[in-house]
Design a protein around this motif. Structure first.
Motif, PDB file in Angstrom:
ATOM      1  N   PRO A  31      13.220 -23.744  85.333  1.00  0.00           N
ATOM      2  CA  PRO A  31      12.152 -23.208  86.340  1.00  0.00           C
ATOM      3  C   PRO A  31      10.899 -23.704  86.915  1.00  0.00           C
ATOM      4  CG  PRO A  31      11.710 -22.804  84.069  1.00  0.00           C
ATOM      5  CD  PRO A  31      12.613 -23.741  83.735  1.00  0.00           C
ATOM      6  N   MET A  32      10.350 -22.977  88.229  1.00  0.00           N
ATOM      7  CA  MET A  32       9.765 -24.366  88.027  1.00  0.00           C
ATOM      8  C   MET A  32       8.398 -24.248  88.091  1.00  0.00           C
ATOM      9  SD  MET A  32       7.994 -21.662  91.558  1.00  0.00           S
ATOM     10  CE  MET A  32       7.645 -20.007  90.444  1.00  0.00           C
ATOM     11  N   ARG A  33       7.575 -25.658  88.358  1.00  0.00           N
ATOM     12  CA  ARG A  33       6.251 -25.958  86.975  1.00  0.00           C
ATOM     13  C   ARG A  33       4.993 -25.813  88.011  1.00  0.00           C
ATOM     14  NH1 ARG A  33       6.505 -31.894  84.534  1.00  0.00           N
ATOM     15  NH2 ARG A  33       4.337 -31.634  83.496  1.00  0.00           N
ATOM     16  N   VAL A  34       4.012 -25.525  87.687  1.00  0.00           N
ATOM     17  CA  VAL A  34       3.093 -24.888  87.604  1.00  0.00           C
ATOM     18  C   VAL A  34       1.753 -25.866  87.613  1.00  0.00           C
ATOM     19  CG1 VAL A  34       1.171 -22.857  88.348  1.00  0.00           C
ATOM     20  CG2 VAL A  34       3.707 -22.733  88.832  1.00  0.00           C
ATOM     21  N   PRO A  35       0.816 -25.983  88.131  1.00  0.00           N
ATOM     22  CA  PRO A  35      -0.446 -26.795  87.400  1.00  0.00           C
ATOM     23  C   PRO A  35      -1.094 -25.234  86.812  1.00  0.00           C
ATOM     24  CG  PRO A  35      -0.171 -27.241  89.910  1.00  0.00           C
ATOM     25  CD  PRO A  35       0.791 -26.452  89.787  1.00  0.00           C
ATOM     26  N   TYR A  36      -1.343 -26.094  85.246  1.00  0.00           N
ATOM     27  CA  TYR A  36      -2.445 -25.444  84.674  1.00  0.00           C
ATOM     28  C   TYR A  36      -3.835 -24.726  85.637  1.00  0.00           C
ATOM     29  CZ  TYR A  36      -4.726 -23.625  80.680  1.00  0.00           C
ATOM     30  OH  TYR A  36      -5.237 -22.382  79.443  1.00  0.00           O
ATOM     31  N   ILE A  37      -4.666 -25.485  86.647  1.00  0.00           N
ATOM     32  CA  ILE A  37      -5.324 -24.713  86.861  1.00  0.00           C
ATOM     33  C   ILE A  37      -5.228 -23.898  87.692  1.00  0.00           C
ATOM     34  CG2 ILE A  37      -6.653 -25.329  88.549  1.00  0.00           C
ATOM     35  CD1 ILE A  37      -7.155 -28.539  88.005  1.00  0.00           C
ATOM     36  N   GLU A  38      -3.682 -23.669  88.453  1.00  0.00           N
ATOM     37  CA  GLU A  38      -3.083 -22.013  89.261  1.00  0.00           C
ATOM     38  C   GLU A  38      -3.224 -21.847  88.323  1.00  0.00           C
ATOM     39  OE1 GLU A  38      -1.651 -20.184  91.834  1.00  0.00           O
ATOM     40  OE2 GLU A  38      -2.908 -22.288  92.142  1.00  0.00           O
ATOM     41  N   PHE A  39      -2.421 -21.506  87.143  1.00  0.00           N
ATOM     42  CA  PHE A  39      -1.712 -21.104  86.078  1.00  0.00           C
ATOM     43  C   PHE A  39      -3.330 -19.962  85.254  1.00  0.00           C
ATOM     44  CE2 PHE A  39      -1.903 -20.041  81.094  1.00  0.00           C
ATOM     45  CZ  PHE A  39      -1.178 -18.497  81.445  1.00  0.00           C
ATOM     46  N   SER A  40      -4.227 -21.129  85.520  1.00  0.00           N
ATOM     47  CA  SER A  40      -5.792 -19.900  85.528  1.00  0.00           C
ATOM     48  C   SER A  40      -6.160 -18.813  85.779  1.00  0.00           C
ATOM     49  CB  SER A  40      -6.995 -21.377  84.543  1.00  0.00           C
ATOM     50  OG  SER A  40      -6.220 -21.997  83.938  1.00  0.00           O
ATOM     51  N   ARG A  41      -6.157 -19.737  87.273  1.00  0.00           N
ATOM     52  CA  ARG A  41      -6.663 -18.456  88.599  1.00  0.00           C
ATOM     53  C   ARG A  41      -5.371 -16.986  88.051  1.00  0.00           C
ATOM     54  NH1 ARG A  41      -4.720 -16.489  92.475  1.00  0.00           N
ATOM     55  NH2 ARG A  41      -2.747 -17.653  92.716  1.00  0.00           N
ATOM     56  N   MET A  42      -4.057 -17.188  87.661  1.00  0.00           N
ATOM     57  CA  MET A  42      -3.277 -16.260  88.518  1.00  0.00           C
ATOM     58  C   MET A  42      -3.544 -15.282  86.666  1.00  0.00           C
ATOM     59  SD  MET A  42       0.851 -18.180  89.371  1.00  0.00           S
ATOM     60  CE  MET A  42       0.236 -19.731  88.698  1.00  0.00           C
ATOM     61  N   SER A  45      -6.644 -13.828  87.422  1.00  0.00           N
ATOM     62  CA  SER A  45      -6.388 -11.943  88.562  1.00  0.00           C
ATOM     63  C   SER A  45      -5.260 -11.657  88.643  1.00  0.00           C
ATOM     64  CB  SER A  45      -5.682 -12.555  89.963  1.00  0.00           C
ATOM     65  OG  SER A  45      -4.575 -13.415  89.928  1.00  0.00           O
ATOM     66  N   GLY A  46      -5.073 -11.104  87.071  1.00  0.00           N
ATOM     67  CA  GLY A  46      -3.829 -10.455  86.462  1.00  0.00           C
ATOM     68  C   GLY A  46      -2.798 -10.641  86.605  1.00  0.00           C
ATOM     69  N   GLU A  47      -1.961 -11.390  87.664  1.00  0.00           N
ATOM     70  CA  GLU A  47      -0.962 -11.981  87.744  1.00  0.00           C
ATOM     71  C   GLU A  47      -0.162 -11.825  86.797  1.00  0.00           C
ATOM     72  OE1 GLU A  47      -0.287 -14.437  91.162  1.00  0.00           O
ATOM     73  OE2 GLU A  47      -2.818 -14.273  91.148  1.00  0.00           O
ATOM     74  N   ILE A  48      -0.319 -12.652  85.731  1.00  0.00           N
ATOM     75  CA  ILE A  48       0.811 -12.647  84.655  1.00  0.00           C
ATOM     76  C   ILE A  48       1.186 -11.871  83.884  1.00  0.00           C
ATOM     77  CG2 ILE A  48       0.810 -14.342  82.197  1.00  0.00           C
ATOM     78  CD1 ILE A  48       0.532 -16.012  85.194  1.00  0.00           C
ATOM     79  N   ALA A  49       2.460 -11.481  84.307  1.00  0.00           N
ATOM     80  CA  ALA A  49       3.129 -10.543  82.192  1.00  0.00           C
ATOM     81  C   ALA A  49       2.789 -10.928  81.239  1.00  0.00           C
ATOM     82  CB  ALA A  49       4.306 -10.343  83.143  1.00  0.00           C
ATOM     83  N   SER A  50       3.315 -11.795  80.840  1.00  0.00           N
ATOM     84  CA  SER A  50       4.076 -12.357  80.053  1.00  0.00           C
ATOM     85  C   SER A  50       4.507 -13.962  79.492  1.00  0.00           C
ATOM     86  CB  SER A  50       5.860 -12.517  79.285  1.00  0.00           C
ATOM     87  OG  SER A  50       6.929 -12.524  80.156  1.00  0.00           O
ATOM     88  N   VAL A  51       4.045 -14.293  78.856  1.00  0.00           N
ATOM     89  CA  VAL A  51       4.295 -16.079  78.569  1.00  0.00           C
ATOM     90  C   VAL A  51       4.557 -16.380  76.945  1.00  0.00           C
ATOM     91  CG1 VAL A  51       2.258 -17.909  77.617  1.00  0.00           C
ATOM     92  CG2 VAL A  51       1.373 -16.768  79.188  1.00  0.00           C
ATOM     93  N   ALA A  52       5.940 -17.056  76.984  1.00  0.00           N
ATOM     94  CA  ALA A  52       6.058 -18.155  75.650  1.00  0.00           C
ATOM     95  C   ALA A  52       5.586 -18.891  74.965  1.00  0.00           C
ATOM     96  CB  ALA A  52       8.047 -18.191  75.841  1.00  0.00           C
ATOM     97  N   LEU A  53       4.861 -18.677  73.840  1.00  0.00           N
ATOM     98  CA  LEU A  53       3.931 -19.697  73.687  1.00  0.00           C
ATOM     99  C   LEU A  53       4.748 -20.794  72.664  1.00  0.00           C
ATOM    100  CD1 LEU A  53       0.648 -18.735  72.572  1.00  0.00           C
ATOM    101  CD2 LEU A  53       1.147 -20.797  74.927  1.00  0.00           C
ATOM    102  N   GLY A  54       5.042 -21.838  72.648  1.00  0.00           N
ATOM    103  CA  GLY A  54       5.374 -23.357  71.593  1.00  0.00           C
ATOM    104  C   GLY A  54       4.633 -23.893  70.996  1.00  0.00           C
ATOM    105  N   ASP A  55       5.034 -25.440  70.160  1.00  0.00           N
ATOM    106  CA  ASP A  55       4.389 -25.812  70.114  1.00  0.00           C
ATOM    107  C   ASP A  55       4.138 -27.548  70.911  1.00  0.00           C
ATOM    108  OD1 ASP A  55       3.475 -24.838  67.729  1.00  0.00           O
ATOM    109  OD2 ASP A  55       5.200 -25.384  66.517  1.00  0.00           O
ATOM    110  N   GLY A  56       5.169 -26.685  71.349  1.00  0.00           N
ATOM    111  CA  GLY A  56       5.801 -28.241  73.307  1.00  0.00           C
ATOM    112  C   GLY A  56       4.452 -28.570  74.064  1.00  0.00           C
ATOM    113  N   ALA A  57       4.964 -28.991  74.960  1.00  0.00           N
ATOM    114  CA  ALA A  57       3.423 -29.558  75.804  1.00  0.00           C
ATOM    115  C   ALA A  57       3.798 -28.272  76.991  1.00  0.00           C
ATOM    116  CB  ALA A  57       4.244 -30.708  76.427  1.00  0.00           C
TER     117      ALA A  57
END
Length: 127
Positions: A31-42, A45-57
């Motif tokens: 998938p495309m890569r988005v900088p963390y700062i942009e992710f934080s903004r999203m 603003s309520g644009e994020i539906a789900s996140v798959a968290l793991g131990d990786g980078a």
């Protein structure tokens, strides 16, 4: 086996190989890569539906419009709770991905069809 039978078998094998290559290309496409700062903004603003968290980078996020992307994983204490409080569905990937099962079934199905086709051709020659 007749020339037409050989041609049909070759075509089936070629189509099976093409299906496997297409399935692998779809599942392996990053998938495309988005900088963390942009992710934080999203996230704010309520644009994020789900996140798959793991131990990786990296972590995988899905926007409410269905767009999937990777971003840096801050790996900090309490981050899962922060996401949940923002209304984000959080998953933690398991060690047994469903993609492996689907790929195995696809390969098994193609092999079954190919072996079954070869068996029919052998019966026609012998009988």
């Amino acid at each position: 086996m007749t020339r037409a039978g050989t041609w049909k078998l070759g075509l089936r094998i070629l189509l099976g190989a093409a299906m496997l290559i297409a399935a692998a290309a779809i599942s392996l496409r990053p998938p495309m890569r988005v900088p963390y700062i942009e992710f934080s903004r999203m996230l704010r603003s309520g644009e994020i539906a789900s996140v798959a968290l793991g131990d990786g980078a990296m972590m995988r996020a899905t926007r409410r419009d269905g767009t999937v992307f990777d971003t840096e994983n801050p790996r900090k204490e309490g981050y899962k709770e922060t996401l949940l409080e923002q209304g984000v569905a959080v998953t933690e990937p398991s060690a047994d991905p469903a993609g492996m099962l689907v790929a195995g079934l696809l390969i098994g199905g193609v092999l079954f069809v190919m072996l079954r086709s070869q068996g029919k051709g052998a019966r026609k020659i012998g009988g």
